[in-house]
Design a protein around this motif. Structure first.
Motif, mmCIF file in Angstrom:
data_model
loop_
_atom_site.group_PDB
_atom_site.id
_atom_site.type_symbol
_atom_site.label_atom_id
_atom_site.label_comp_id
_atom_site.label_asym_id
_atom_site.label_seq_id
_atom_site.Cartn_x
_atom_site.Cartn_y
_atom_site.Cartn_z
ATOM 1 N N ALA A 45 0.817 -1.160 0.077
ATOM 2 C CA ALA A 45 0.214 -0.199 -0.132
ATOM 3 C C ALA A 45 0.827 1.357 -0.014
ATOM 4 O O ALA A 45 0.301 2.322 -0.424
ATOM 5 N N ALA A 46 2.080 1.101 0.528
ATOM 6 C CA ALA A 46 2.708 2.207 0.641
ATOM 7 C C ALA A 46 3.546 2.663 -0.899
ATOM 8 O O ALA A 46 3.975 3.724 -0.889
ATOM 9 N N SER A 47 3.355 1.723 -1.878
ATOM 10 C CA SER A 47 3.877 2.051 -3.077
ATOM 11 C C SER A 47 5.375 2.431 -3.057
ATOM 12 O O SER A 47 5.721 3.341 -3.867
ATOM 13 N N PHE A 48 6.210 1.722 -2.189
ATOM 14 C CA PHE A 48 7.488 1.790 -2.303
ATOM 15 C C PHE A 48 8.250 1.840 -3.610
ATOM 16 O O PHE A 48 7.910 0.933 -4.402
ATOM 17 N N ILE A 49 9.228 2.557 -4.019
ATOM 18 C CA ILE A 49 9.885 2.291 -5.167
ATOM 19 C C ILE A 49 10.793 0.960 -5.404
ATOM 20 O O ILE A 49 10.443 0.192 -6.335
ATOM 21 N N ASN A 50 11.239 0.718 -4.208
ATOM 22 C CA ASN A 50 11.970 -0.330 -3.950
ATOM 23 C C ASN A 50 11.672 -1.111 -2.582
ATOM 24 O O ASN A 50 12.196 -0.622 -1.613
ATOM 25 N N SER A 51 10.590 -1.858 -2.587
ATOM 26 C CA SER A 51 10.256 -2.379 -1.200
ATOM 27 C C SER A 51 11.275 -3.374 -0.714
ATOM 28 O O SER A 51 10.705 -3.797 0.581
ATOM 29 N N ALA A 53 14.403 -2.747 -0.205
ATOM 30 C CA ALA A 53 15.612 -1.964 0.214
ATOM 31 C C ALA A 53 15.842 -2.056 1.731
ATOM 32 O O ALA A 53 14.890 -2.273 2.495
ATOM 33 N N CYS A 54 16.986 -1.852 2.152
ATOM 34 C CA CYS A 54 17.321 -2.166 3.496
ATOM 35 C C CYS A 54 18.677 -1.294 3.946
ATOM 36 O O CYS A 54 19.094 -0.972 3.178
ATOM 37 N N ILE A 55 18.729 -1.138 5.097
ATOM 38 C CA ILE A 55 19.808 -0.228 5.799
ATOM 39 C C ILE A 55 20.971 -0.654 5.340
ATOM 40 O O ILE A 55 21.995 -0.006 5.025
ATOM 41 N N GLU A 56 21.312 -1.994 5.401
ATOM 42 C CA GLU A 56 22.600 -2.600 5.192
ATOM 43 C C GLU A 56 23.055 -2.394 3.744
ATOM 44 O O GLU A 56 24.171 -2.682 3.339
ATOM 45 N N ASP A 57 21.987 -2.114 2.669
ATOM 46 C CA ASP A 57 22.366 -1.938 1.243
ATOM 47 C C ASP A 57 22.739 -0.507 0.874
ATOM 48 O O ASP A 57 22.915 -0.180 -0.206
ATOM 49 N N ILE A 58 22.633 0.329 2.055
ATOM 50 C CA ILE A 58 23.138 1.831 1.629
ATOM 51 C C ILE A 58 24.520 2.147 1.411
ATOM 52 O O ILE A 58 25.442 1.392 1.763
ATOM 53 N N GLU A 59 24.900 2.580 0.115
ATOM 54 C CA GLU A 59 26.206 3.035 -0.455
ATOM 55 C C GLU A 59 26.387 4.513 0.186
ATOM 56 O O GLU A 59 26.085 5.261 -0.060
ATOM 57 N N TYR A 60 27.738 4.158 0.819
ATOM 58 C CA TYR A 60 28.121 5.655 1.581
ATOM 59 C C TYR A 60 29.276 6.055 0.772
ATOM 60 O O TYR A 60 30.347 6.227 1.419
ATOM 61 N N HIS A 61 28.779 6.631 -0.608
ATOM 62 C CA HIS A 61 29.938 7.097 -1.283
ATOM 63 C C HIS A 61 30.131 8.526 -0.971
ATOM 64 O O HIS A 61 29.085 9.280 -0.424
ATOM 65 N N ALA A 62 31.368 8.923 -1.103
ATOM 66 C CA ALA A 62 31.763 10.585 -0.523
ATOM 67 C C ALA A 62 30.785 11.420 -1.073
ATOM 68 O O ALA A 62 30.190 12.502 -0.106
ATOM 69 N N ASP A 63 30.374 11.251 -2.272
ATOM 70 C CA ASP A 63 29.680 12.428 -3.024
ATOM 71 C C ASP A 63 28.128 12.431 -2.223
ATOM 72 O O ASP A 63 27.390 13.454 -2.584
ATOM 73 N N ARG A 64 27.734 11.502 -1.683
ATOM 74 C CA ARG A 64 26.464 11.290 -1.065
ATOM 75 C C ARG A 64 26.363 12.233 0.267
ATOM 76 O O ARG A 64 25.483 12.461 0.680
ATOM 77 N N ARG A 65 27.389 12.262 1.073
ATOM 78 C CA ARG A 65 27.618 12.840 2.153
ATOM 79 C C ARG A 65 26.762 12.385 3.327
ATOM 80 O O ARG A 65 26.018 12.875 3.875
ATOM 81 N N LEU A 66 26.630 10.943 3.344
ATOM 82 C CA LEU A 66 25.770 10.290 4.332
ATOM 83 C C LEU A 66 26.675 9.906 5.472
ATOM 84 O O LEU A 66 27.749 9.496 5.473
ATOM 85 N N ASN A 67 26.329 10.173 6.691
ATOM 86 C CA ASN A 67 26.998 9.702 8.041
ATOM 87 C C ASN A 67 26.293 8.513 8.271
ATOM 88 O O ASN A 67 25.335 8.139 8.836
#
Length: 84
Positions: A45-51, A53-67
Motif C-alpha cells: 500500500a505504501a507503493s515504495f519504489i524499492n520495497s 530496500a534495507c539499511i545494510e544496502d546503503i552505499e556511503y559514497h563520499a559524494d552522497r555525504r551520508l553519515n
C-alpha cells in the motif's frame, strides 16, 4: 491454521508432543502469518519504489555525504525509546 494442523498431523515429531505444546505452535504460527501478511499489505500500500530496500544496502559514497553512524543510530530506533 488448518494447513499447520495438517502438517502437525502428518509429522511424527509433532505427534510426540502433548496437546498444549502443539496448540501453542499452531497459535504462534498463525500469529506470525497474520503479522507478516499485514506487513506485506502495508508495504504494498505504501507503493515504495524499492520495497526490498534495507539499511545494510546503503552505499556511503563520499559524494552522497551520508553519515553512516547517524543512519545506523536512527535505524536502531533508540531515539524513540529516548523520547526524541
Amino acid at each position: 491454521m488448518a494447513e499447520a494442523y495438517e502438517e502437525q498431523s502428518s509429522n511424527r515429531d509433532f505427534q510426540r508432543m502433548d496437546f498444549d505444546e502443539r496448540l501453542a505452535l499452531l497459535v504462534d504460527f498463525e500469529h506470525s502469518r497474520r503479522k507478516n501478511g499485514k506487513l506485506h499489505r502495508l508495504i504494498q500500500a505504501a507503493s515504495f519504489i524499492n520495497s526490498n530496500a534495507c539499511i545494510e544496502d546503503i552505499e556511503y559514497h563520499a559524494d552522497r555525504r551520508l553519515n553512516k553512524e547517524q543512519i545506523l543510530k536512527l535505524a536502531s530506533g533508540t531515539y524513540i525509546l529516548d523520547g526524541h
